[in-house]
Design a protein around this motif. Sequence first.
Motif, short mmCIF file in Angstrom:
data_model
loop_
_atom_site.label_atom_id
_atom_site.label_comp_id
_atom_site.label_asym_id
_atom_site.label_seq_id
_atom_site.Cartn_x
_atom_site.Cartn_y
_atom_site.Cartn_z
N LEU A 26 0.70 -1.18 0.03
CA LEU A 26 -0.07 0.74 0.22
C LEU A 26 0.67 1.33 0.14
O LEU A 26 0.81 2.19 -0.65
CB LEU A 26 -0.70 -0.06 1.01
N VAL A 27 1.94 1.41 1.03
CA VAL A 27 2.74 2.61 0.65
C VAL A 27 3.54 3.06 -0.21
O VAL A 27 3.39 4.04 -1.01
CB VAL A 27 3.80 2.01 1.89
N TRP A 29 2.31 1.86 -3.50
CA TRP A 29 1.18 2.17 -4.26
C TRP A 29 1.26 3.66 -3.40
O TRP A 29 0.86 4.43 -4.59
CB TRP A 29 -0.01 1.02 -4.07
N TYR A 30 0.94 4.14 -2.99
CA TYR A 30 0.89 5.67 -2.17
C TYR A 30 1.64 6.38 -2.79
O TYR A 30 0.73 7.39 -3.92
CB TYR A 30 0.06 5.54 -1.13
N LEU A 31 3.06 6.81 -2.87
CA LEU A 31 3.91 6.68 -3.17
C LEU A 31 4.21 6.97 -4.98
O LEU A 31 3.99 8.19 -5.38
CB LEU A 31 5.19 6.46 -2.38
N SER A 33 2.42 6.29 -7.11
CA SER A 33 0.99 6.55 -8.11
C SER A 33 0.91 7.94 -7.82
O SER A 33 0.17 8.56 -8.93
CB SER A 33 -0.45 6.05 -7.53
N ARG A 35 0.55 9.97 -5.96
CA ARG A 35 -0.68 10.40 -4.23
C ARG A 35 0.38 11.04 -2.90
O ARG A 35 0.17 11.88 -2.74
CB ARG A 35 -1.82 9.84 -4.12
N GLY A 36 1.38 10.99 -3.19
CA GLY A 36 2.60 10.19 -2.21
C GLY A 36 3.76 11.06 -2.63
O GLY A 36 4.80 11.15 -1.98
N SER A 66 7.59 8.99 -9.82
CA SER A 66 6.04 8.97 -9.69
C SER A 66 4.99 9.60 -11.07
O SER A 66 5.66 10.31 -11.41
CB SER A 66 5.69 8.90 -8.72
N TYR A 86 -0.60 15.90 -8.38
CA TYR A 86 -0.59 14.65 -7.79
C TYR A 86 -1.47 13.63 -7.91
O TYR A 86 -2.05 12.98 -7.24
CB TYR A 86 0.26 14.72 -6.52
N GLY A 87 -0.85 12.49 -9.18
CA GLY A 87 -1.70 11.82 -9.77
C GLY A 87 -2.70 11.49 -10.41
O GLY A 87 -3.74 11.49 -10.78
#
Length: 117
Positions: A26-27, A29-31, A33, A35-36, A66, A86-87
Amino acid sequence: MPVIRVPRRPTAPRLMAVTAAVLLGLVGWYLFSGRGAGLLPRDSWGPWREKRVHDWSVRVRVNSWSDAAEADGHYGKADGFTLKAYGTSATTTSAMDGVRFTLAPDGELTVDGPRAS
């Protein structure tokens, strides 16, 4: 009749391993993608590229790790904006002349409005 006891296997280490794998996934994917992107190292950002859009001076940079981009625009000292895509795309409208700026995560900046044509 004697009771046969079967030793129980410890489930806590397995549960912790599965939980850690899910959290790391999950971390990641978050970074990555987009979003992070604010949490990624500075070295992952490319150089600022200067763009001149009518009387606006706009700088755009793209993250190489990303799906993210940032833009910083100024109309002299009178007006300015910062966009962080961001994403997903980010949009803002200038207060002075009503020009709408849209920044895509790939770094593409589009301009729309009364003075954009």
